[in-house]
Design a protein around this motif. Structure first.
Motif, PDB file in Angstrom:
ATOM      1  N   ASP A   1       0.686  -0.958   0.085  1.00 50.18           N
ATOM      2  CA  ASP A   1      -0.355  -0.120  -0.115  1.00 50.18           C
ATOM      3  C   ASP A   1       0.469   1.403   0.285  1.00 50.18           C
TER       4      ASP A   1
ATOM      5  N   TRP B   1       3.694  -7.027   2.482  1.00 52.47           N
ATOM      6  CA  TRP B   1       3.315  -5.885   3.420  1.00 52.47           C
ATOM      7  C   TRP B   1       2.443  -4.853   3.549  1.00 52.47           C
ATOM      8  N   LEU B   2       2.037  -4.774   4.196  1.00 51.36           N
ATOM      9  CA  LEU B   2       0.635  -3.431   4.679  1.00 51.36           C
ATOM     10  C   LEU B   2       2.110  -2.698   5.425  1.00 51.36           C
ATOM     11  N   LYS B   3       1.830  -1.310   5.200  1.00 51.04           N
ATOM     12  CA  LYS B   3       3.170  -0.416   5.061  1.00 51.04           C
ATOM     13  C   LYS B   3       3.441  -0.569   6.905  1.00 51.04           C
ATOM     14  N   ALA B   4       1.692   0.028   7.525  1.00 53.93           N
ATOM     15  CA  ALA B   4       1.551  -0.648   8.961  1.00 53.93           C
ATOM     16  C   ALA B   4       2.598  -1.377   9.367  1.00 53.93           C
ATOM     17  N   ALA B   5       2.048  -2.361   8.851  1.00 51.51           N
ATOM     18  CA  ALA B   5       1.993  -3.672   9.501  1.00 51.51           C
ATOM     19  C   ALA B   5       3.939  -3.834  10.004  1.00 51.51           C
ATOM     20  N   LEU B   6       4.388  -3.736   8.760  1.00 51.18           N
ATOM     21  CA  LEU B   6       6.212  -3.210   8.913  1.00 51.18           C
ATOM     22  C   LEU B   6       6.635  -2.731   9.174  1.00 51.18           C
TER      23      LEU B   6
ATOM     24  N   ALA C   1       5.714  -1.047  11.949  1.00 47.56           N
ATOM     25  CA  ALA C   1       5.810  -1.227  13.739  1.00 47.56           C
ATOM     26  C   ALA C   1       6.828  -2.653  14.150  1.00 47.56           C
ATOM     27  N   ARG C   2       6.166  -3.851  13.106  1.00 50.40           N
ATOM     28  CA  ARG C   2       7.164  -4.670  13.805  1.00 50.40           C
ATOM     29  C   ARG C   2       8.785  -4.216  13.471  1.00 50.40           C
TER      30      ARG C   2
END
Length: 396
Positions: free
Chosen positions: A248, A303-308, A310-311
């Motif tokens: 995204d 991957w989605l931006k926010a998820a990556l 955050a990790r």
């Protein structure tokens, strides 16, 4: 509490950006800056719009956003230096100042008697800073100075942009900005020298020189290894350290050492990469950059931006989003660091203008935003009366 440069008075005869940016920095730290401008026309950058300041009546004020970016904490005096009377007034004003800064071409001030040699004979303690495109020596000294030209001829454009694309300038006038920062630094060093010895001196600083100095590690890579390359958003010495496309949008991954790379591989489920001799160390990753980046690109596009992000944050792997200007100036970080400020501005819509704050945070003498960028000649009578005991200039 007074700023660290309180009591220092600067006569600013510079235009465009480098000089005004330098004196804005010094003004933020307490120096009194007197901006000398051409009557009626003023600083060239006043007209470098749109956008211009939105007026209270729905129209626009004459001051551009570009001008506002580098001219707070100054008073404006409109004097015609091409007239004998005007030049004499400026000479007298220089005698009441600690620093003169200007950006005329080498030799351009001699006909007015306002060059360093002329002023030094009158005021040996004066610090005189000359900003030009290529300096006062060398085969290019006669050439005019423009940010784009400095970026092109200094090598910055040769290493900026996509590998197969055209050379690219930096998105802001970084040659002017960096030159202004070097000038502000040099002026303070010269003032310290004067404090110790009583001696003034001439500072000769060039857009092209300061932009060449901005090559830093890329330039040294060439000097030591003959490396000359354009890598787009990739780093010449660290892999992976670049932009990646995700499902995204885009993110930055900046794994600056082997430990960070190992943790990043764990995040994306590719621990095997750490055991691969091609990728186990940064020198190996640099050698096999193309293969590694191709593999990472395939993984990250899922991957989605926010998820990556955050990790990565949880695992202490440097990286983050690529913010728009709206996201930057609306962010809590900018608010907390006071990097967006508002200053009163006569005639502006709402009576104020938004500006970018000073990044330096002093614990004991914080920067001050005392004066908004001045209208052309707004303080002529005030300053001439204060410095010279005269409110008007008698024309020839």
């Amino acid at each position: 509490m007074p700023g660290p440069l309180d009591g220092i008075r600067i006569l600013d005869m510079s235009r465009i950006l480098a000089g005004p940016f330098a004196t804005q920095l010094l003004g933020d730290m307490g120096a009194e800056v007197i901006k000398v401008e051409r009557p009626g026309r003023g600083d060239d950058t006043r007209a470098w719009g749109p956008p211009f300041v939105p007026g209270e009546d729905g129209g626009e004020l004459p001051e551009s956003a570009y001008y506002l970016s580098a001219n707070r904490n100054k008073r404006s005096v409109a004097v015609d230096m091409s007239s004998a009377k005007g030049a004499e007034v400026i000479r007298q004003m220089a005698g009441e100042c600690d620093v003169v800064i200007e950006n005329f071409k080498p030799g351009g001030l001699e006909k007015y008697g306002l060059d360093h040699d002329s002023l030094r004979g009158l005021y040996p303690g004066l610090v005189h800073c000359s900003i030009s495109g290529f300096g006062h020596t060398g085969p290019n000294a006669h050439r005019p100075g423009y940010d784009l030209l400095a970026q092109a001829m200094s090598g910055i454009m040769a290493i900026t942009g996509e590998p197969e694309g055209e050379p690219m300038k930096v998105g802001v006038g970084v040659a002017d900005v960096m030159c202004g920062m070097y000038a502000a630094n040099a002026i303070q060093a010269a003032l310290i020298h004067r404090m110790k010895t009583g001696e003034g001196q001439h500072i000769d600083i060039a857009l092209a020189d300061t932009t060449t100095s901005w090559l830093v590690n890329a330039g040294t890579n060439y000097l030591l290894g003959g490396v000359e390359e354009r890598l787009g958003n990739q780093h010449p010495n660290i892999v992976p350290y670049q932009v990646f496309k995700v499902a995204d949008g885009h993110v930055i991954v900046a794994a600056g050492n082997d430990g960070q790379f190992e943790r990043f591989c764990g995040i994306i489920g590719r621990e095997d990469m750490v055991r691969d001799v091609r990728y186990a160390t940064n020198p190996a990753r640099l050698e096999h950059r193309e293969a590694l980046i191709a593999e990472l690109a395939e993984e990250l596009k899922l991957w989605l931006k926010a998820a990556l992000i955050a990790r990565m944050e949880a695992e202490n792997v440097p990286g983050g989003p690529i913010n728009t200007l709206k996201e930057v100036f609306d962010s809590e970080q900018v608010k907390a660091r006071e990097m967006r400020i508002a200053m009163e501005f006569p005639g502006a819509r709402g009576g104020k203008v938004d500006l970018i704050g000073n990044p330096v945070k002093f614990s004991g003498t914080p920067v001050e935003y005392r004066r908004p960028p001045p209208q052309c000649g707004a303080h002529t009578d005030e300053v001439l009366q204060e410095l010279l005991g005269q409110a008007r200039i008698e024309e020839d």
